[in-house]
Design a protein around this motif. Structure first.
Motif, PDB file in Angstrom:
ATOM      1  N   LYS A 199       0.820  -1.214   0.000  1.00 28.59           N
ATOM      2  CA  LYS A 199       0.000   0.000   0.000  1.00 28.59           C
ATOM      3  C   LYS A 199       0.856   1.267   0.000  1.00 28.59           C
ATOM      4  CE  LYS A 199      -3.811   2.283   2.421  1.00 28.59           C
ATOM      5  NZ  LYS A 199      -4.725   2.235   3.596  1.00 28.59           N
ATOM      6  N   ASP A 227      -1.324   2.463 -10.701  1.00 27.64           N
ATOM      7  CA  ASP A 227      -2.698   1.974 -10.760  1.00 27.64           C
ATOM      8  C   ASP A 227      -2.787   0.550 -11.302  1.00 27.64           C
ATOM      9  OD1 ASP A 227      -2.094   2.437 -13.395  1.00 27.64           O
ATOM     10  OD2 ASP A 227      -3.764   3.801 -13.785  1.00 27.64           O
ATOM     11  N   GLN A 232     -12.819 -11.410  -8.290  1.00 27.74           N
ATOM     12  CA  GLN A 232     -13.706 -11.308  -7.134  1.00 27.74           C
ATOM     13  C   GLN A 232     -14.278 -12.672  -6.747  1.00 27.74           C
ATOM     14  OE1 GLN A 232     -13.933  -9.240  -9.832  1.00 27.74           O
ATOM     15  NE2 GLN A 232     -12.952  -7.497  -8.819  1.00 27.74           N
ATOM     16  N   GLN A 289      -6.768  -7.955  -4.590  1.00 29.99           N
ATOM     17  CA  GLN A 289      -7.898  -7.191  -5.107  1.00 29.99           C
ATOM     18  C   GLN A 289      -8.912  -6.899  -4.004  1.00 29.99           C
ATOM     19  OE1 GLN A 289      -8.360  -6.313  -8.755  1.00 29.99           O
ATOM     20  NE2 GLN A 289      -9.431  -4.831  -7.501  1.00 29.99           N
ATOM     21  N   SER A 290      -9.143  -7.879  -3.138  1.00 28.76           N
ATOM     22  CA  SER A 290     -10.095  -7.667  -2.044  1.00 28.76           C
ATOM     23  C   SER A 290      -9.594  -6.598  -1.075  1.00 28.76           C
ATOM     24  CB  SER A 290     -10.352  -8.982  -1.302  1.00 28.76           C
ATOM     25  OG  SER A 290      -9.198  -9.418  -0.597  1.00 28.76           O
ATOM     26  N   ARG A 291      -8.290  -6.568  -0.814  1.00 26.74           N
ATOM     27  CA  ARG A 291      -7.728  -5.551   0.080  1.00 26.74           C
ATOM     28  C   ARG A 291      -7.782  -4.168  -0.565  1.00 26.74           C
ATOM     29  NH1 ARG A 291      -4.758  -6.517   4.552  1.00 26.74           N
ATOM     30  NH2 ARG A 291      -5.290  -4.308   4.759  1.00 26.74           N
ATOM     31  N   GLU A 347      -9.909  -3.091  -2.829  1.00 23.47           N
ATOM     32  CA  GLU A 347     -11.294  -2.623  -2.860  1.00 23.47           C
ATOM     33  C   GLU A 347     -11.744  -2.170  -1.475  1.00 23.47           C
ATOM     34  OE1 GLU A 347     -13.498  -5.829  -4.526  1.00 23.47           O
ATOM     35  OE2 GLU A 347     -12.842  -5.416  -6.585  1.00 23.47           O
ATOM     36  N   LYS A 348     -11.289  -2.864  -0.447  1.00 25.57           N
ATOM     37  CA  LYS A 348     -11.634  -2.471   0.920  1.00 25.57           C
ATOM     38  C   LYS A 348     -11.085  -1.091   1.243  1.00 25.57           C
ATOM     39  CE  LYS A 348     -11.210  -3.992   5.733  1.00 25.57           C
ATOM     40  NZ  LYS A 348     -10.651  -5.048   6.642  1.00 25.57           N
ATOM     41  N   ASP A 349      -9.886  -0.790   0.745  1.00 27.40           N
ATOM     42  CA  ASP A 349      -9.264   0.515   0.982  1.00 27.40           C
ATOM     43  C   ASP A 349      -9.647   1.542  -0.077  1.00 27.40           C
ATOM     44  OD1 ASP A 349      -8.015  -0.366   3.256  1.00 27.40           O
ATOM     45  OD2 ASP A 349      -6.145  -0.894   2.247  1.00 27.40           O
ATOM     46  N   GLN A 350     -10.529   1.147  -1.004  1.00 24.94           N
ATOM     47  CA  GLN A 350     -11.006   2.033  -2.072  1.00 24.94           C
ATOM     48  C   GLN A 350      -9.850   2.599  -2.896  1.00 24.94           C
ATOM     49  OE1 GLN A 350     -13.533   4.892   0.002  1.00 24.94           O
ATOM     50  NE2 GLN A 350     -15.291   3.521  -0.136  1.00 24.94           N
ATOM     51  N   LEU A 351      -8.907   1.726  -3.223  1.00 26.64           N
ATOM     52  CA  LEU A 351      -7.783   2.112  -4.071  1.00 26.64           C
ATOM     53  C   LEU A 351      -8.052   1.611  -5.493  1.00 26.64           C
ATOM     54  CD1 LEU A 351      -4.762   1.284  -1.718  1.00 26.64           C
ATOM     55  CD2 LEU A 351      -5.655   3.544  -2.311  1.00 26.64           C
ATOM     56  N   PRO A 352      -8.118   2.508  -6.475  1.00 25.03           N
ATOM     57  CA  PRO A 352      -8.427   2.113  -7.860  1.00 25.03           C
ATOM     58  C   PRO A 352      -7.211   1.524  -8.569  1.00 25.03           C
ATOM     59  CG  PRO A 352      -8.091   4.476  -7.752  1.00 25.03           C
ATOM     60  CD  PRO A 352      -7.970   3.972  -6.332  1.00 25.03           C
TER      61      PRO A 352
END
Length: 205
Positions: free
Chosen positions: A89, A98, A128, A155-157, A159-164
């Motif tokens: 991260k 990205d 997903q 990918q799940s992490r 999306e949880k952190d709203q990182l595109p």
């Protein structure tokens, strides 16, 4: 107020004008913002390269796949969570990337499986979803499935952190050594340094 300036009225008396002090402060803040934006633009222009992050058995026993398996153990997931927080991260945020390329590497031991259904089943795989009912017949396919498994969890992490950030899984089979050079591993090689997942950080444009 340190930056406040004195003005002289009609009677010759001096008084403090606080608005000039505020103007100086705002001008300084604007200059700092402009300089920061300039540094970010310069870093992109210089194409500063993000670090390569490798998940290897030699770094942590947790990053070990069972022989012939592409499933992630709970120990693997815990170690990946730690690397995500401490390295993955921060790298995404520092380099404004990205895309993460997830590359699966294997050793040179021949795969005993004789039948593969990936050509028919890969079309149903999503980052997903899950990996079930997939059969592989080569190290190239095994490396790909391991990359997909790690990519799904990342990918799940993200999306949880709203990182595109997008995930692109690849396989290098047993073709590349630790330095990234083309150096196929011997067919009888049980080299734990070859079994790894590499994470490369890039930009889509």
């Amino acid at each position: 107020m340190a930056n406040a300036r004195r003005t002289r009225g009609k009677d010759g008396d001096s008084s403090i004008n606080p608005w000039l002090g505020y103007t100086d402060v705002l001008s300084s803040m604007l200059l700092i913002v402009v300089l920061a934006m300039g540094l970010v633009t310069l870093a992109k222009a210089l194409n500063e390269k993000p670090p390569l992050i490798s998940l290897t058995e030699t770094d942590s026993e947790a990053f070990k796949f069972d022989t012939g398996s592409y499933g992630l153990s709970q120990g693997f997931l815990n170690a990946l969570d730690e690397r995500y927080t401490n390295d993955i991260k921060p790298t995404i945020e520092a380099f404004d990337v990205d895309v993460i390329e997830v590359i699966g590497h294997t050793d040179g031991q021949p795969n005993p499986r004789v039948a593969s259904n990936l050509d028919r089943r890969l079309q149903t795989v999503t980052l997903q979803g899950g990996l079930t009912g997939l059969q592989y017949s080569s190290n190239a396919e095994l490396g790909l499935l391991r990359a997909i498994a790690v990519g799904m969890y990342l990918q799940s992490r993200l999306e949880k952190d709203q990182l595109p950030v997008g995930i692109r899984p690849y396989s290098a089979a047993s073709l590349l050594d630790l330095q990234g050079n083309f150096n196929p591993a011997p067919a009888v090689s049980d080299d734990r340094t070859r079994r790894r997942i590499d994470l490369r950080f890039t930009r889509s444009n």
